[in-house]
Design a protein around this motif. Structure first.
Motif, PDB file in Angstrom:
ATOM      1  N   ILE A  27     -10.047   1.163  -1.353  1.00 32.26           N
ATOM      2  CA  ILE A  27      -9.104   0.386  -2.293  1.00 32.26           C
ATOM      3  C   ILE A  27      -9.761  -0.635  -3.288  1.00 32.26           C
ATOM      4  O   ILE A  27      -9.685  -1.729  -2.939  1.00 32.26           O
ATOM      5  CB  ILE A  27      -8.154  -0.192  -1.479  1.00 32.26           C
ATOM      6  CG1 ILE A  27      -7.543   0.995  -0.513  1.00 32.26           C
ATOM      7  CG2 ILE A  27      -6.611  -0.461  -2.321  1.00 32.26           C
ATOM      8  CD1 ILE A  27      -6.619   0.564   0.594  1.00 32.26           C
TER       9      ILE A  27
ATOM     10  N   THR B   4      -7.689   7.621   3.931  1.00 30.63           N
ATOM     11  CA  THR B   4      -8.337   6.421   3.090  1.00 30.63           C
ATOM     12  C   THR B   4      -8.904   5.218   3.850  1.00 30.63           C
ATOM     13  O   THR B   4      -8.362   4.794   4.795  1.00 30.63           O
ATOM     14  CB  THR B   4      -7.316   6.014   1.881  1.00 30.63           C
ATOM     15  OG1 THR B   4      -6.864   7.021   1.390  1.00 30.63           O
ATOM     16  CG2 THR B   4      -7.822   5.085   1.186  1.00 30.63           C
TER      17      THR B   4
ATOM     18  N   PHE C  29      -3.470  -3.493   4.805  1.00 36.14           N
ATOM     19  CA  PHE C  29      -4.398  -2.390   5.527  1.00 36.14           C
ATOM     20  C   PHE C  29      -4.033  -2.153   7.012  1.00 36.14           C
ATOM     21  O   PHE C  29      -3.871  -1.199   7.514  1.00 36.14           O
ATOM     22  CB  PHE C  29      -5.631  -2.320   4.911  1.00 36.14           C
ATOM     23  CG  PHE C  29      -6.353  -0.746   5.316  1.00 36.14           C
ATOM     24  CD1 PHE C  29      -6.148   0.166   4.335  1.00 36.14           C
ATOM     25  CD2 PHE C  29      -6.962  -1.018   6.424  1.00 36.14           C
ATOM     26  CE1 PHE C  29      -7.009   1.302   4.913  1.00 36.14           C
ATOM     27  CE2 PHE C  29      -7.931   0.103   6.601  1.00 36.14           C
ATOM     28  CZ  PHE C  29      -7.843   1.154   5.979  1.00 36.14           C
TER      29      PHE C  29
ATOM     30  N   GLN D  94      -3.905   2.736 -10.340  1.00 34.06           N
ATOM     31  CA  GLN D  94      -2.525   2.848  -9.931  1.00 34.06           C
ATOM     32  C   GLN D  94      -1.356   2.049 -10.612  1.00 34.06           C
ATOM     33  O   GLN D  94      -0.270   2.566 -10.854  1.00 34.06           O
ATOM     34  CB  GLN D  94      -2.593   2.828  -8.365  1.00 34.06           C
ATOM     35  CG  GLN D  94      -3.436   3.562  -7.601  1.00 34.06           C
ATOM     36  CD  GLN D  94      -3.051   4.987  -7.539  1.00 34.06           C
ATOM     37  OE1 GLN D  94      -1.906   5.169  -7.528  1.00 34.06           O
ATOM     38  NE2 GLN D  94      -3.858   5.910  -7.922  1.00 34.06           N
TER      39      GLN D  94
ATOM     40  N   LEU E 205       1.288   3.315  -3.112  1.00 33.55           N
ATOM     41  CA  LEU E 205      -0.082   4.217  -3.620  1.00 33.55           C
ATOM     42  C   LEU E 205      -0.091   5.416  -3.200  1.00 33.55           C
ATOM     43  O   LEU E 205      -0.828   6.213  -3.537  1.00 33.55           O
ATOM     44  CB  LEU E 205      -1.298   3.231  -3.167  1.00 33.55           C
ATOM     45  CG  LEU E 205      -1.243   1.668  -3.636  1.00 33.55           C
ATOM     46  CD1 LEU E 205      -2.718   1.071  -3.235  1.00 33.55           C
ATOM     47  CD2 LEU E 205      -1.104   1.656  -5.125  1.00 33.55           C
TER      48      LEU E 205
ATOM     49  N   LEU F 269      -1.828  -7.107  -3.698  1.00 35.87           N
ATOM     50  CA  LEU F 269      -2.819  -6.275  -3.373  1.00 35.87           C
ATOM     51  C   LEU F 269      -4.248  -6.940  -3.942  1.00 35.87           C
ATOM     52  O   LEU F 269      -5.247  -6.264  -3.720  1.00 35.87           O
ATOM     53  CB  LEU F 269      -2.699  -4.847  -3.823  1.00 35.87           C
ATOM     54  CG  LEU F 269      -1.661  -4.235  -2.879  1.00 35.87           C
ATOM     55  CD1 LEU F 269      -1.345  -2.908  -3.544  1.00 35.87           C
ATOM     56  CD2 LEU F 269      -2.336  -4.067  -1.489  1.00 35.87           C
TER      57      LEU F 269
ATOM     58  N   LEU G  37      -7.108   0.072  -7.902  1.00 36.63           N
ATOM     59  CA  LEU G  37      -5.687  -0.721  -8.109  1.00 36.63           C
ATOM     60  C   LEU G  37      -5.049  -0.658  -9.433  1.00 36.63           C
ATOM     61  O   LEU G  37      -4.023  -0.424  -9.649  1.00 36.63           O
ATOM     62  CB  LEU G  37      -5.676  -2.154  -7.464  1.00 36.63           C
ATOM     63  CG  LEU G  37      -6.017  -2.165  -5.922  1.00 36.63           C
ATOM     64  CD1 LEU G  37      -6.065  -3.454  -5.627  1.00 36.63           C
ATOM     65  CD2 LEU G  37      -4.756  -1.210  -5.237  1.00 36.63           C
TER      66      LEU G  37
ATOM     67  N   ARG H 250      -4.987  -7.792   1.002  1.00 37.74           N
ATOM     68  CA  ARG H 250      -5.129  -6.350   1.004  1.00 37.74           C
ATOM     69  C   ARG H 250      -5.503  -6.026   2.396  1.00 37.74           C
ATOM     70  O   ARG H 250      -5.073  -4.874   2.783  1.00 37.74           O
ATOM     71  CB  ARG H 250      -6.059  -6.052  -0.235  1.00 37.74           C
ATOM     72  CG  ARG H 250      -6.087  -4.571  -0.417  1.00 37.74           C
ATOM     73  CD  ARG H 250      -6.982  -4.120  -1.687  1.00 37.74           C
ATOM     74  NE  ARG H 250      -8.504  -4.527  -1.775  1.00 37.74           N
ATOM     75  CZ  ARG H 250      -8.823  -5.613  -2.238  1.00 37.74           C
ATOM     76  NH1 ARG H 250      -7.673  -6.207  -3.160  1.00 37.74           N
ATOM     77  NH2 ARG H 250     -10.097  -5.920  -2.310  1.00 37.74           N
TER      78      ARG H 250
ATOM     79  N   LEU I 293       0.843  -1.223  -0.004  1.00 38.00           N
ATOM     80  CA  LEU I 293       0.117  -0.096   0.023  1.00 38.00           C
ATOM     81  C   LEU I 293       0.913   1.289   0.058  1.00 38.00           C
ATOM     82  O   LEU I 293       0.189   2.210  -0.313  1.00 38.00           O
ATOM     83  CB  LEU I 293      -1.022  -0.047   1.160  1.00 38.00           C
ATOM     84  CG  LEU I 293      -1.871  -1.117   1.298  1.00 38.00           C
ATOM     85  CD1 LEU I 293      -2.789  -1.000   2.418  1.00 38.00           C
ATOM     86  CD2 LEU I 293      -2.956  -0.856   0.072  1.00 38.00           C
TER      87      LEU I 293
ATOM     88  N   LEU J 201      -1.254   6.815  -0.341  1.00 38.82           N
ATOM     89  CA  LEU J 201      -3.094   6.921  -0.039  1.00 38.82           C
ATOM     90  C   LEU J 201      -2.868   8.164   0.926  1.00 38.82           C
ATOM     91  O   LEU J 201      -1.999   8.060   1.849  1.00 38.82           O
ATOM     92  CB  LEU J 201      -3.451   5.711   0.604  1.00 38.82           C
ATOM     93  CG  LEU J 201      -3.459   4.640  -0.464  1.00 38.82           C
ATOM     94  CD1 LEU J 201      -3.952   3.174   0.315  1.00 38.82           C
ATOM     95  CD2 LEU J 201      -4.379   5.005  -1.666  1.00 38.82           C
TER      96      LEU J 201
END
Length: 306
Positions: free
Chosen positions: A21, A16, A74, A29, A10, A64, A26, A70, A7, A12
């Motif tokens: 996500i 977020t 997170f 990105q 990204l 991810l 994804l 994922r 992550l 973020l």
């Protein structure tokens, strides 16, 4: 095996949510980052301060794409101190006590971070032990490891190997003393107060090797006492061994030998051991086996060396 949270590539915003996500997000990105590779003449690109190659970026997006992974990444990102430990072996996670909350994490998270946690832990524990930094060892070991059991040996691996090597060196040194070599300043390395404290701070996983270290000190004490008639020095080595957190049987074994030495040398101030260590001190010409009698020595020696 150093952890890198996918992550993180990204970038973020902190607010977020996990639900934001999405697979569509994804894919967007992924295209953005791959386009950077296409525009670059270098094999790597800078992503959040890290130099990453194309294969690494693709692998991170593959992870991810898996819903459960994922979610794990997170959850890790929501715990910055844990993330810093997994990525850079930062001990903030331990010093601030957040490690105590690790058992409450999901089984999926604990299973995933197992090898990364073990890698970082092994690195920091070894460094602390080499430096005889018993305070850092205490911080690292104050809570039982709650990563899956299959990774725990890896977390202790290098420190265990180092201590095992020291035991081998100690036993070889005791054997040299027994063969007539004069005790040297190297002896102090094995009975050093900080070294003893560091060994004591290690968790129960090290119980067996801690006992072996004490047995090596027993052999060393017998060698300097019997071969070189260094009464106080022999007692000092045993007393240092008894400072170790030993199993009851080994502790009783060292204590009985010390009691025999003290009983047969009542006029010697056995507490002035550092003077004996540094300066040689006085010697007593009676070996303990001569004083106690042949019947006693046979039973003691059989017990000591079984």
């Amino acid at each position: 095996m150093r952890y890198l949270n996918p992550l993180s590539i990204l970038e973020l915003p902190s607010e977020t949510t996990f639900e934001a996500i999405t697979p569509t997000f994804l894919r967007q990105q992924k295209r953005r980052l791959l386009a950077e590779f296409d525009l670059s003449t270098e094999p790597t690109i800078d992503v959040s301060g890290r130099e990453l190659d194309r294969a690494t970026v693709l692998k991170m997006f593959d992870e991810l794409a898996e819903d459960h992974l994922r979610k794990v990444h997170f959850e890790i990102q929501e715990m910055p101190a844990l993330s810093a430990f997994l990525e850079d072996a930062s001990l903030t996670y331990f010093y601030e006590g957040e490690v105590a909350q690790l058992p409450a994490q999901s089984k999926a998270l604990l299973s995933y971070i197992g090898p990364y946690f073990a890698h970082a832990y092994n690195k920091r524990l070894l460094h602390a032990f080499k430096q005889s930094d018993w305070e850092e060892i205490q911080v690292l070991c104050q809570h039982p490891l709650t990563i899956p059991p299959e990774y725990q040996a890896e977390a202790y691996k290098d420190t265990y190997r180092l201590l095992h090597g020291r035991v081998d060196e100690l036993e070889a040194f005791a054997e040299e003393i027994e063969k007539g070599k004069e005790p040297s300043g190297k002896l102090q390395e094995y009975v050093d107060e900080m070294a003893i404290s560091s060994i004591n701070e290690l968790p129960v996983y090290f119980s067996g090797i801690r006992d072996k270290y004490a047995m090596g000190l027993e052999n060393l004490a017998l060698a300097v006492y019997n071969k070189h008639e260094r009464v106080q020095l022999g007692m000092f080595v045993l007393r240092q061994g008894l400072k170790l957190n030993l199993t009851p049987g080994v502790a009783a074994r060292l204590q009985e030998l010390l009691d025999i030495m003290v009983a047969q040398n009542p006029l010697i101030d056995s507490f002035e051991t550092m003077k004996e260590t540094l300066g040689g001190g006085s010697r007593k010409k009676n070996n303990w086996w001569v004083v106690v009698g042949i019947g006693t020595v046979i039973s003691v020696l059989v017990w000591l060396f079984i």
